[in-house]
Scaffold this motif. Structure first.
Motif, PDB file in Angstrom:
ATOM      1  N   LEU A 136       0.133  -8.333  -4.266  1.00  0.00           N
ATOM      2  CA  LEU A 136       0.794  -7.901  -5.499  1.00  0.00           C
ATOM      3  C   LEU A 136      -0.150  -7.994  -6.690  1.00  0.00           C
ATOM      4  O   LEU A 136      -0.290  -7.045  -7.475  1.00  0.00           O
ATOM      5  CB  LEU A 136       2.037  -8.741  -5.761  1.00  0.00           C
ATOM      6  N   ASN A 137      -0.823  -9.134  -6.842  1.00  0.00           N
ATOM      7  CA  ASN A 137      -1.695  -9.333  -8.002  1.00  0.00           C
ATOM      8  C   ASN A 137      -2.955  -8.488  -7.934  1.00  0.00           C
ATOM      9  O   ASN A 137      -3.492  -8.099  -8.975  1.00  0.00           O
ATOM     10  CB  ASN A 137      -2.023 -10.820  -8.152  1.00  0.00           C
ATOM     11  N   LEU A 138      -3.396  -8.164  -6.734  1.00  0.00           N
ATOM     12  CA  LEU A 138      -4.515  -7.245  -6.593  1.00  0.00           C
ATOM     13  C   LEU A 138      -4.095  -5.853  -7.068  1.00  0.00           C
ATOM     14  O   LEU A 138      -4.854  -5.160  -7.768  1.00  0.00           O
ATOM     15  CB  LEU A 138      -4.971  -7.192  -5.130  1.00  0.00           C
ATOM     16  N   ALA A 139      -2.885  -5.453  -6.716  1.00  0.00           N
ATOM     17  CA  ALA A 139      -2.367  -4.154  -7.167  1.00  0.00           C
ATOM     18  C   ALA A 139      -2.203  -4.130  -8.686  1.00  0.00           C
ATOM     19  O   ALA A 139      -2.541  -3.143  -9.348  1.00  0.00           O
ATOM     20  CB  ALA A 139      -1.036  -3.851  -6.483  1.00  0.00           C
ATOM     21  N   ILE A 140      -1.694  -5.221  -9.256  1.00  0.00           N
ATOM     22  CA  ILE A 140      -1.525  -5.297 -10.715  1.00  0.00           C
ATOM     23  C   ILE A 140      -2.874  -5.178 -11.421  1.00  0.00           C
ATOM     24  O   ILE A 140      -3.021  -4.469 -12.415  1.00  0.00           O
ATOM     25  CB  ILE A 140      -0.826  -6.616 -11.112  1.00  0.00           C
ATOM     26  N   ALA A 141      -3.880  -5.865 -10.892  1.00  0.00           N
ATOM     27  CA  ALA A 141      -5.197  -5.874 -11.528  1.00  0.00           C
ATOM     28  C   ALA A 141      -5.853  -4.507 -11.532  1.00  0.00           C
ATOM     29  O   ALA A 141      -6.614  -4.168 -12.450  1.00  0.00           O
ATOM     30  CB  ALA A 141      -6.098  -6.887 -10.826  1.00  0.00           C
ATOM     31  N   ASN A 142      -5.545  -3.689 -10.524  1.00  0.00           N
ATOM     32  CA  ASN A 142      -6.270  -2.426 -10.340  1.00  0.00           C
ATOM     33  C   ASN A 142      -5.479  -1.189 -10.764  1.00  0.00           C
ATOM     34  O   ASN A 142      -5.962  -0.067 -10.602  1.00  0.00           O
ATOM     35  CB  ASN A 142      -6.695  -2.272  -8.878  1.00  0.00           C
ATOM     36  N   ASP A 143      -4.277  -1.372 -11.315  1.00  0.00           N
ATOM     37  CA  ASP A 143      -3.468  -0.203 -11.652  1.00  0.00           C
ATOM     38  C   ASP A 143      -3.393  -0.014 -13.161  1.00  0.00           C
ATOM     39  O   ASP A 143      -3.834  -0.853 -13.944  1.00  0.00           O
ATOM     40  CB  ASP A 143      -2.056  -0.339 -11.070  1.00  0.00           C
ATOM     41  N   ASN A 144      -2.828   1.135 -13.581  1.00  0.00           N
ATOM     42  CA  ASN A 144      -2.708   1.397 -15.017  1.00  0.00           C
ATOM     43  C   ASN A 144      -1.554   0.596 -15.616  1.00  0.00           C
ATOM     44  O   ASN A 144      -0.755  -0.006 -14.899  1.00  0.00           O
ATOM     45  CB  ASN A 144      -2.532   2.905 -15.274  1.00  0.00           C
ATOM     46  N   LEU A 145      -1.479   0.587 -16.945  1.00  0.00           N
ATOM     47  CA  LEU A 145      -0.530  -0.278 -17.638  1.00  0.00           C
ATOM     48  C   LEU A 145       0.912  -0.007 -17.230  1.00  0.00           C
ATOM     49  O   LEU A 145       1.679  -0.946 -16.975  1.00  0.00           O
ATOM     50  CB  LEU A 145      -0.683  -0.101 -19.156  1.00  0.00           C
ATOM     51  N   ASP A 146       1.300   1.268 -17.166  1.00  0.00           N
ATOM     52  CA  ASP A 146       2.686   1.599 -16.823  1.00  0.00           C
ATOM     53  C   ASP A 146       3.063   1.040 -15.455  1.00  0.00           C
ATOM     54  O   ASP A 146       4.172   0.526 -15.253  1.00  0.00           O
ATOM     55  CB  ASP A 146       2.884   3.116 -16.834  1.00  0.00           C
ATOM     56  N   ASN A 147       2.145   1.143 -14.498  1.00  0.00           N
ATOM     57  CA  ASN A 147       2.407   0.620 -13.155  1.00  0.00           C
ATOM     58  C   ASN A 147       2.377  -0.905 -13.128  1.00  0.00           C
ATOM     59  O   ASN A 147       3.065  -1.527 -12.313  1.00  0.00           O
ATOM     60  CB  ASN A 147       1.406   1.195 -12.161  1.00  0.00           C
ATOM     61  N   LYS A 148       1.590  -1.519 -14.006  1.00  0.00           N
ATOM     62  CA  LYS A 148       1.606  -2.979 -14.108  1.00  0.00           C
ATOM     63  C   LYS A 148       3.008  -3.459 -14.491  1.00  0.00           C
ATOM     64  O   LYS A 148       3.494  -4.486 -13.989  1.00  0.00           O
ATOM     65  CB  LYS A 148       0.596  -3.457 -15.160  1.00  0.00           C
ATOM     66  N   TRP A 149       3.666  -2.722 -15.399  1.00  0.00           N
ATOM     67  CA  TRP A 149       5.022  -3.096 -15.793  1.00  0.00           C
ATOM     68  C   TRP A 149       5.952  -3.106 -14.585  1.00  0.00           C
ATOM     69  O   TRP A 149       6.713  -4.050 -14.383  1.00  0.00           O
ATOM     70  CB  TRP A 149       5.560  -2.106 -16.835  1.00  0.00           C
TER      71      TRP A 149
END
Length: 307
Positions: A136-149
């Motif tokens: 999950l945190n790897l995905a958050i780190a590598n995605d754009n802001l909208d997807n981080k939300w």
């Protein structure tokens, strides 16, 4: 005598110039009035309901039938998008009213193993899907802001980032598509994890802002549909005019889907592009429209004058 003739010519020239200026001023005033009139007419057309209750219900039922057929026929294209948000919307449609086609597409999406796709996104589609904290945190780190939300919202207890750092709870900062994506993520967070007055008040405020944008939103393109769908899924049908739903229905394509085009302009989700070539229906706009129509028909029928 010569001086008198010169004076006469000078006066005549000045008179002609004044006459020309008056004509130009008159034309400018007329043009301004026409522009204002057209703008007022467009705003009225966007906000004042044009159909009777019976016509609206009949058109809505027909639009639903045709759009369901489009989704069934475009199953593979929808899955090819690898878009968890679209799957979430189809799942929500199925929750509102069971649809075996929608449910089948969602199941296929969850059961497949896609290259380069973080399985954490499946948690957005299925609230019970297990989430690996590291993934999950790897995905958050590598995605754009909208997807981080969205990734934060699906598993806040495992996200190694604070929502304040993401600006998720900002009342005024985000606009256009980022505003609707903020609303989408916060609605998930509220419904799954954090029901609170603070979150309820923020979501209502964002819905109010989104409805305000729709008042002046003339082109019926993807963002128009998204605004209607996301305010409805947030639980605020009172902020959606029936006319906006009518315009979405009226903009349905002959094949039963929707696209990101209005007359000769295609927005490509960012900026308008003039083109006379045909733009096919796409999964992104269509699934959003289907969700909006499902919510109107099956969750909030009384609000929209349905029997």
């Amino acid at each position: 005598m010569e001086q008198t003739k010169d004076q006469s010519k000078y006066m005549a020239g000045n008179k002609k110039k004044r006459s020309t200026l008056r004509k130009l001023l008159f034309c400018a005033v007329v043009l301004f009035v026409v522009i204002i009139g057209v703008f007022v007419a467009l705003i009225a057309c966007n906000n004042i309901s044009m159909w009777s209750d019976e016509t609206f219900e009949n058109r809505l039922d027909e639009a639903l039938r045709r759009s369901e057929n489009w989704v069934e026929g475009s199953r593979l294209d929808i899955l090819a998008d690898k878009n968890a948000a679209l799957m979430t919307m189809l799942r929500e449609c199925n929750d509102v009213r069971p649809n075996p086609v929608f449910n089948g597409i969602v199941r296929s999406f969850l059961n497949r193993s896609a290259s380069g796709y973080s399985r954490s996104w499946n948690r957005e589609v299925d609230p019970n899907w297990p989430v690996d904290k590291r993934e999950l945190n790897l995905a958050i780190a590598n995605d754009n802001l909208d997807n981080k939300w969205a990734l934060y919202a699906i598993a806040p207890e495992k996200a190694e980032i604070d929502h304040d750092d993401l600006g998720m709870f900002d009342y005024e900062k985000w606009h256009r598509r980022q505003l609707t994506h903020q609303l989408f993520a916060l609605t998930m967070l509220r419904d799954r994890y954090e029901p609170s007055k603070r979150l309820d008040d923020l979501i209502e405020h964002l819905c109010q802002r989104t409805g305000g944008d729709l008042n002046l939103n003339i082109p019926v393109v993807d963002i128009y549909i998204q605004r209607v769908a996301f305010v409805l899924r947030a639980g605020h049908p009172q902020k959606i005019r029936r006319r906006w739903v009518e315009r979405i229905i009226a903009n349905q394509q002959p094949d039963g889907g929707w696209n990101d085009r209005w007359f000769c302009f295609t927005t490509i989700r960012r900026k308008p592009i003039f083109s006379i070539s045909r733009t096919p229906s796409d999964a992104h706009a269509t699934v959003q429209a289907v969700l909006a129509l499902y919510l109107v028909k099956y969750r909030y029928p009384e609000h929209f004058g349905l029997k």
